[in-house]
Design a protein around this motif. Structure first.
Motif, PDB file in Angstrom:
ATOM      1  N   ILE A 108       0.847  -1.184   0.000  1.00 42.63           N
ATOM      2  CA  ILE A 108       0.000   0.000   0.000  1.00 42.63           C
ATOM      3  C   ILE A 108       0.885   1.237   0.000  1.00 42.63           C
ATOM      4  O   ILE A 108       2.084   1.154   0.287  1.00 42.63           O
ATOM      5  CB  ILE A 108      -0.941   0.034   1.224  1.00 42.63           C
ATOM      6  N   ASN A 121      -5.144   9.568   8.873  1.00 42.84           N
ATOM      7  CA  ASN A 121      -5.393   8.159   8.578  1.00 42.84           C
ATOM      8  C   ASN A 121      -5.692   7.481   9.902  1.00 42.84           C
ATOM      9  O   ASN A 121      -4.888   7.562  10.842  1.00 42.84           O
ATOM     10  CB  ASN A 121      -4.181   7.509   7.918  1.00 42.84           C
ATOM     11  N   ASP A 123      -7.621   4.053  12.161  1.00 42.24           N
ATOM     12  CA  ASP A 123      -8.035   2.654  12.135  1.00 42.24           C
ATOM     13  C   ASP A 123      -8.557   2.262  13.500  1.00 42.24           C
ATOM     14  O   ASP A 123      -8.139   2.814  14.524  1.00 42.24           O
ATOM     15  CB  ASP A 123      -6.870   1.745  11.742  1.00 42.24           C
ATOM     16  N   GLU A 163     -13.854   1.480  14.592  1.00 39.91           N
ATOM     17  CA  GLU A 163     -13.598   2.333  13.427  1.00 39.91           C
ATOM     18  C   GLU A 163     -14.263   3.700  13.605  1.00 39.91           C
ATOM     19  O   GLU A 163     -13.658   4.742  13.362  1.00 39.91           O
ATOM     20  CB  GLU A 163     -14.120   1.674  12.145  1.00 39.91           C
ATOM     21  N   GLU A 185      -9.244   9.439   6.524  1.00 43.18           N
ATOM     22  CA  GLU A 185      -9.258   8.225   5.706  1.00 43.18           C
ATOM     23  C   GLU A 185      -9.181   7.009   6.625  1.00 43.18           C
ATOM     24  O   GLU A 185      -8.364   6.957   7.542  1.00 43.18           O
ATOM     25  CB  GLU A 185      -8.059   8.247   4.749  1.00 43.18           C
ATOM     26  N   SER A 186     -10.051   6.036   6.362  1.00 40.03           N
ATOM     27  CA  SER A 186     -10.097   4.788   7.123  1.00 40.03           C
ATOM     28  C   SER A 186     -10.207   3.627   6.151  1.00 40.03           C
ATOM     29  O   SER A 186     -10.544   3.822   4.979  1.00 40.03           O
ATOM     30  CB  SER A 186     -11.317   4.813   8.069  1.00 40.03           C
ATOM     31  N   ASP A 187      -9.938   2.432   6.623  1.00 38.01           N
ATOM     32  CA  ASP A 187     -10.040   1.269   5.734  1.00 38.01           C
ATOM     33  C   ASP A 187     -11.458   0.714   5.672  1.00 38.01           C
ATOM     34  O   ASP A 187     -11.719  -0.235   4.968  1.00 38.01           O
ATOM     35  CB  ASP A 187      -9.039   0.183   6.117  1.00 38.01           C
ATOM     36  N   ASN A 188     -12.378   1.272   6.417  1.00 37.21           N
ATOM     37  CA  ASN A 188     -13.785   0.824   6.355  1.00 37.21           C
ATOM     38  C   ASN A 188     -14.691   1.961   5.979  1.00 37.21           C
ATOM     39  O   ASN A 188     -14.492   3.084   6.182  1.00 37.21           O
ATOM     40  CB  ASN A 188     -14.233   0.259   7.694  1.00 37.21           C
TER      41      ASN A 188
END
Length: 188
Positions: A108, A121, A123, A163, A185-188
């Protein structure tokens, strides 16, 4: 008290082995060869054999712990709780050591925001769902210069709640620090 009595011949223990379907796992009235056999089962054998071996070793361990607690701490011996702990432990071990549960590594990269925006960012994660959870985040300028970071345990929670709390924490920090142009920004 002999090991054979503690792990095999005691009626309470025998009922525990029957409840989890491993009463026929024993080759004779000496438990040590069975422990050595279970401990030496390799990953090349079938999933069922690995699961039985893991469950067997876990139950032996938790029976021993419960016997110790009963003897030295006068804590009650609860067969149902022992079985549930052994099953949970065995399941966790199977997930840790079974290659089919592993994910491939993916590369990534961080994409900077446009000027004058800053980027958080974040999480959130939980060990189990629900489970012990934590959140974290890193804030950077468009030039990738570090501004701020946070991490925090949030107790027992669901992954999605973790999250959401990570996003909320990033927004709270941004407001307190006076950031007006913000991307989260998050991964979900």
């Amino acid at each position: 008290m002999s090991a054979s009595y503690l792990f095999l011949d005691c009626l309470v223990i025998k009922a525990m082995w029957q409840n989890i379907g491993l009463i026929n796992f024993f080759s004779n009235h000496d438990i040590w060869p069975d422990i050595l056999s279970a401990a030496s089962i390799s990953n090349t054998q079938g999933r069922d054999e690995n699961l039985k071996a893991s469950l067997f070793c876990s139950l032996v361990w938790f029976i021993w712990n419960a016997y110790w607690d009963l003897t030295f701490r006068q804590m009650p011996f609860n067969p149902r709780a022992i079985i549930l702990r052994a099953i949970a432990h065995s399941r966790e071990q199977m997930q840790l050591f079974n290659p089919q549960f592993r994910r491939d590594t993916r590369l990534i990269r961080w994409i900077p925001p446009s000027f004058p925006t800053i980027k958080f960012n974040v999480d959130g994660a939980s060990r189990g769902n629900p489970g012990a959870s934590g959140i974290g985040g890193v804030c950077r300028l468009h030039s990738a210069s570090f501004i701020y970071a946070f991490s925090q345990g949030i107790g027992w929670n669901y992954a999605l709640v973790a999250e959401a709390l990570a996003v909320r924490t990033a927004m709270t920090i941004a407001i307190r620090r006076g950031f007006t142009n913000l991307t989260i920004e998050s991964d979900n």
